[in-house]
Design a protein around this motif. Structure first.
Motif, PDB file in Angstrom:
ATOM      1  N   GLN A  17       1.064  -0.982   0.417  1.00  0.00           N
ATOM      2  CA  GLN A  17      -0.230   0.158   0.680  1.00  0.00           C
ATOM      3  C   GLN A  17       1.017   1.150  -0.182  1.00  0.00           C
ATOM      4  O   GLN A  17       2.147   1.556   0.719  1.00  0.00           O
ATOM      5  N   CYS A  18       0.600   2.068  -0.691  1.00  0.00           N
ATOM      6  CA  CYS A  18       1.779   3.488  -0.929  1.00  0.00           C
ATOM      7  C   CYS A  18       1.157   3.763   0.542  1.00  0.00           C
ATOM      8  O   CYS A  18      -0.163   5.002   0.838  1.00  0.00           O
ATOM      9  N   ASP A  23      -0.578   8.258  -5.348  1.00  0.00           N
ATOM     10  CA  ASP A  23      -0.752   6.683  -5.017  1.00  0.00           C
ATOM     11  C   ASP A  23      -1.257   6.676  -3.180  1.00  0.00           C
ATOM     12  O   ASP A  23      -1.646   5.209  -3.927  1.00  0.00           O
ATOM     13  N   GLN A  26      -3.579   3.928  -2.099  1.00  0.00           N
ATOM     14  CA  GLN A  26      -3.758   2.752  -2.865  1.00  0.00           C
ATOM     15  C   GLN A  26      -2.782   1.261  -2.939  1.00  0.00           C
ATOM     16  O   GLN A  26      -1.843   1.353  -2.679  1.00  0.00           O
ATOM     17  N   TYR A  27      -2.986   0.598  -3.771  1.00  0.00           N
ATOM     18  CA  TYR A  27      -3.252  -1.279  -3.224  1.00  0.00           C
ATOM     19  C   TYR A  27      -1.718  -1.795  -4.791  1.00  0.00           C
ATOM     20  O   TYR A  27      -2.481  -1.417  -5.888  1.00  0.00           O
ATOM     21  N   ASP A  43      -0.567  -2.073 -10.723  1.00  0.00           N
ATOM     22  CA  ASP A  43      -1.784  -2.230 -10.188  1.00  0.00           C
ATOM     23  C   ASP A  43      -2.248  -3.059 -11.764  1.00  0.00           C
ATOM     24  O   ASP A  43      -3.347  -4.181 -11.317  1.00  0.00           O
ATOM     25  N   LYS A  46      -4.506   1.340 -13.369  1.00  0.00           N
ATOM     26  CA  LYS A  46      -4.154   2.664 -13.926  1.00  0.00           C
ATOM     27  C   LYS A  46      -2.602   2.815 -14.079  1.00  0.00           C
ATOM     28  O   LYS A  46      -1.966   3.708 -14.735  1.00  0.00           O
ATOM     29  N   ARG A  86      -4.665  -7.541 -11.790  1.00  0.00           N
ATOM     30  CA  ARG A  86      -5.965  -6.725 -11.508  1.00  0.00           C
ATOM     31  C   ARG A  86      -5.998  -7.895 -10.834  1.00  0.00           C
ATOM     32  O   ARG A  86      -7.834  -7.665  -9.467  1.00  0.00           O
TER      33      ARG A  86
END
Length: 104
Positions: A17-18, A23, A26-27, A43, A46, A86
């Motif tokens: 995780q950022c 980001d 987000q993971y 990811d 994106k 994804r």
């Protein structure tokens, strides 16, 4: 001089995780270990595999979860598809959304 152990070691296929930057929150999945400070993350959505982001380990929080399908894909073919990334993240979030809700 001894190397200081700075916590867990990142692995290919590991979910992170950022904690800093655009980001944040987000993971992503680690797709390359550059050196002891930097990794490449993507990811599949994106941030696609061909535009993977180089990230400083200090800006990431390692999650105790390795996406086996991503890891085995790298072992077998040396690469991974955006779809697999994804899938790995969706799978992780589904499994762990229960844990997050129970913590309330």
């Amino acid at each position: 001089m001894t190397m200081q152990d700075s916590g867990p070691t990142p692995e290919i296929g590991q979910i992170v995780q950022c904690t800093k930057g655009r980001d944040q929150g987000q993971y992503f999945v680690i797709i390359e270990l550059i050196d002891d400070r930097f990794v490449r993350i993507a990811d599949g959505d994106k941030r696609k595999i061909d535009r993977a982001k180089k990230k400083n380990m200090n800006h990431l929080e390692l999650v105790d979860y390795i996406a086996e399908e991503v890891k085995s894909s790298f072992i077998e073919t040396g690469r991974v598809t955006n779809g697999k990334l994804r899938y790995a993240i969706t799978n992780f979030l589904e499994k762990h959304s229960n844990l997050l809700k129970e913590g309330d």
